[in-house]
Design a protein around this motif. Structure first.
Motif, PDB file in Angstrom:
ATOM      1  N   ASP A 129       0.858  -1.179   0.000  1.00 44.19           N
ATOM      2  CA  ASP A 129       0.000   0.000   0.000  1.00 44.19           C
ATOM      3  C   ASP A 129       0.899   1.236   0.000  1.00 44.19           C
ATOM      4  O   ASP A 129       2.116   1.129  -0.255  1.00 44.19           O
ATOM      5  CB  ASP A 129      -0.974  -0.017   1.187  1.00 44.19           C
ATOM      6  CG  ASP A 129      -0.264  -0.055   2.540  1.00 44.19           C
ATOM      7  OD1 ASP A 129       0.943   0.301   2.606  1.00 44.19           O
ATOM      8  OD2 ASP A 129      -0.911  -0.429   3.538  1.00 44.19           O
ATOM      9  N   LYS A 130       0.338   2.400   0.278  1.00 42.81           N
ATOM     10  CA  LYS A 130       1.121   3.639   0.219  1.00 42.81           C
ATOM     11  C   LYS A 130       2.251   3.668   1.244  1.00 42.81           C
ATOM     12  O   LYS A 130       3.216   4.421   1.088  1.00 42.81           O
ATOM     13  CB  LYS A 130       0.200   4.835   0.432  1.00 42.81           C
ATOM     14  CG  LYS A 130      -0.779   5.054  -0.716  1.00 42.81           C
ATOM     15  CD  LYS A 130      -1.645   6.268  -0.462  1.00 42.81           C
ATOM     16  CE  LYS A 130      -2.605   6.490  -1.626  1.00 42.81           C
ATOM     17  NZ  LYS A 130      -3.484   7.678  -1.397  1.00 42.81           N
ATOM     18  N   GLN A 131       2.133   2.850   2.278  1.00 48.45           N
ATOM     19  CA  GLN A 131       3.182   2.810   3.295  1.00 48.45           C
ATOM     20  C   GLN A 131       4.276   1.792   2.981  1.00 48.45           C
ATOM     21  O   GLN A 131       5.252   1.683   3.721  1.00 48.45           O
ATOM     22  CB  GLN A 131       2.567   2.501   4.666  1.00 48.45           C
ATOM     23  CG  GLN A 131       1.592   3.551   5.150  1.00 48.45           C
ATOM     24  CD  GLN A 131       1.057   3.221   6.533  1.00 48.45           C
ATOM     25  OE1 GLN A 131       1.816   3.108   7.491  1.00 48.45           O
ATOM     26  NE2 GLN A 131      -0.247   3.072   6.650  1.00 48.45           N
ATOM     27  N   GLY A 132       4.089   1.035   1.921  1.00 47.32           N
ATOM     28  CA  GLY A 132       5.104   0.060   1.527  1.00 47.32           C
ATOM     29  C   GLY A 132       4.621  -1.377   1.641  1.00 47.32           C
ATOM     30  O   GLY A 132       3.418  -1.655   1.628  1.00 47.32           O
ATOM     31  N   ALA A 133       5.569  -2.284   1.771  1.00 41.32           N
ATOM     32  CA  ALA A 133       5.261  -3.718   1.836  1.00 41.32           C
ATOM     33  C   ALA A 133       4.873  -4.125   3.248  1.00 41.32           C
ATOM     34  O   ALA A 133       5.377  -3.572   4.224  1.00 41.32           O
ATOM     35  CB  ALA A 133       6.469  -4.527   1.381  1.00 41.32           C
ATOM     36  N   TYR A 134       3.975  -5.086   3.339  1.00 39.38           N
ATOM     37  CA  TYR A 134       3.613  -5.641   4.638  1.00 39.38           C
ATOM     38  C   TYR A 134       3.302  -7.125   4.464  1.00 39.38           C
ATOM     39  O   TYR A 134       2.941  -7.585   3.374  1.00 39.38           O
ATOM     40  CB  TYR A 134       2.417  -4.904   5.256  1.00 39.38           C
ATOM     41  CG  TYR A 134       1.151  -4.953   4.427  1.00 39.38           C
ATOM     42  CD1 TYR A 134       0.179  -5.929   4.641  1.00 39.38           C
ATOM     43  CD2 TYR A 134       0.917  -4.010   3.420  1.00 39.38           C
ATOM     44  CE1 TYR A 134      -0.977  -5.972   3.883  1.00 39.38           C
ATOM     45  CE2 TYR A 134      -0.235  -4.040   2.658  1.00 39.38           C
ATOM     46  CZ  TYR A 134      -1.190  -5.025   2.900  1.00 39.38           C
ATOM     47  OH  TYR A 134      -2.340  -5.069   2.143  1.00 39.38           O
ATOM     48  N   ALA A 135       3.457  -7.881   5.546  1.00 37.86           N
ATOM     49  CA  ALA A 135       3.286  -9.326   5.488  1.00 37.86           C
ATOM     50  C   ALA A 135       1.817  -9.714   5.532  1.00 37.86           C
ATOM     51  O   ALA A 135       1.019  -9.114   6.254  1.00 37.86           O
ATOM     52  CB  ALA A 135       4.028  -9.991   6.647  1.00 37.86           C
ATOM     53  N   LEU A 220       9.873 -11.415   6.887  1.00 39.58           N
ATOM     54  CA  LEU A 220      11.031 -10.547   7.012  1.00 39.58           C
ATOM     55  C   LEU A 220      11.363  -9.840   5.694  1.00 39.58           C
ATOM     56  O   LEU A 220      12.024  -8.797   5.692  1.00 39.58           O
ATOM     57  CB  LEU A 220      12.230 -11.357   7.500  1.00 39.58           C
ATOM     58  CG  LEU A 220      13.498 -10.590   7.886  1.00 39.58           C
ATOM     59  CD1 LEU A 220      13.208  -9.547   8.966  1.00 39.58           C
ATOM     60  CD2 LEU A 220      14.563 -11.568   8.354  1.00 39.58           C
ATOM     61  N   VAL A 221      10.889 -10.392   4.600  1.00 36.86           N
ATOM     62  CA  VAL A 221      11.137  -9.755   3.303  1.00 36.86           C
ATOM     63  C   VAL A 221      10.533  -8.353   3.257  1.00 36.86           C
ATOM     64  O   VAL A 221      11.098  -7.450   2.632  1.00 36.86           O
ATOM     65  CB  VAL A 221      10.584 -10.637   2.162  1.00 36.86           C
ATOM     66  CG1 VAL A 221      10.694  -9.933   0.817  1.00 36.86           C
ATOM     67  CG2 VAL A 221      11.350 -11.955   2.120  1.00 36.86           C
ATOM     68  N   ALA A 222       9.409  -8.142   3.935  1.00 37.19           N
ATOM     69  CA  ALA A 222       8.820  -6.799   3.970  1.00 37.19           C
ATOM     70  C   ALA A 222       9.792  -5.815   4.611  1.00 37.19           C
ATOM     71  O   ALA A 222       9.923  -4.662   4.158  1.00 37.19           O
ATOM     72  CB  ALA A 222       7.498  -6.826   4.738  1.00 37.19           C
TER      73      ALA A 222
END
Length: 242
Positions: A129-135, A220-222
């Motif tokens: 999303d606009k804040q970046g990657a998340y799990a 952890l990739v996020a």
């Protein structure tokens, strides 16, 4: 009343324990054929290229055999292309590098071809999303656990989550300085995957637990994506004191 035979038995020393196995004593995997499902995507192409460059026999799979064959020709180093089913049939070890949104459907369709195979899942369930990657957390707990549920006749492990596709595909880079966390239920299987990782110069496979611990490894990739964006890097992992 004790007999002389009882006394001899009581006095007999306990059998010596077998010495602990050296965790770095790994099998020779150089003769195994490695299939890469999703081998036309960035991560799959990168893994196929690195393994083939190290001398491993590699077959990349795609929904389209023509697309797989075209990608294999570009990679060189003896890489061959086939449709996903043929790739699975021809391989001893099968790396799953498909997009998360096609993960379940792809594995369900290949259940018969993957029966009896050692499967290495490297898929990271992520949202953006606009804040970046998340799990994301699958109902089964992780992508690897979903694979194990969908492939009851396969030997499922998890590894190769934290590798930069950019570094993997760069022919100017000779070594990739990183550790690969390997998870699975059977030591013989995780040893094979560790040995496969070690085929790539600079890389090391490290056992990191059972599949129930795969979610945090995938997640952890996020964090690494955030690191890479901030520092304009292609970060990997190194485990200290191991």
């Amino acid at each position: 009343m004790t007999t002389p035979e009882d006394e001899k038995t009581a006095a007999a020393p306990a059998p010596a324990k077998a010495p602990a196995k050296d965790p770095w004593e790994l099998p020779d995997v150089s003769g195994l054929v490695v299939g890469v499902l999703g081998g036309t995507g960035d991560q799959g192409r990168g893994l196929a290229y690195r393994l083939a460059r190290s001398g491993q026999k590699v077959v990349i799979g795609s929904r389209s055999a023509d697309r797989a064959e075209s990608a294999a020709a570009e990679l060189g180093h003896g890489v061959e292309g086939a449709d996903n089913a043929e790739c699975a049939r021809r391989s001893d070890i099968v790396i799953v590098a498909v997009p998360w949104d096609g993960h379940a459907k792809t594995l369900e369709s290949l259940r018969d071809e993957l029966a009896g195979k050692l499967v290495v899942d490297c898929v990271n369930p992520l949202g953006f999303d606009k804040q970046g990657a998340y799990a994301l957390k699958p109902d089964e707990g992780s992508a690897a656990q979903q694979a194990a549920a969908l492939l009851p006749d396969s030997r499922v492990t998890a590894a190769f989550h934290h590798l930069s596709a950019v570094l993997l595909q760069d022919p100017e880079i000779d070594e990739i300085d990183t550790d690969v966390m390997v998870l699975g239920e059977v030591r013989a299987d995780t040893d094979i995957v560790q040995a496969l990782a070690a085929r790539i110069p600079g890389m090391r496979g490290v056992f990191a637990g059972r599949l129930r611990n795969a979610h945090q490894v995938e997640s952890l990739v996020a964090n690494l994506i955030s690191v890479n964006r901030r520092y304009k890097a292609h970060a990997g992992l190194r485990l200290t004191d191991v």
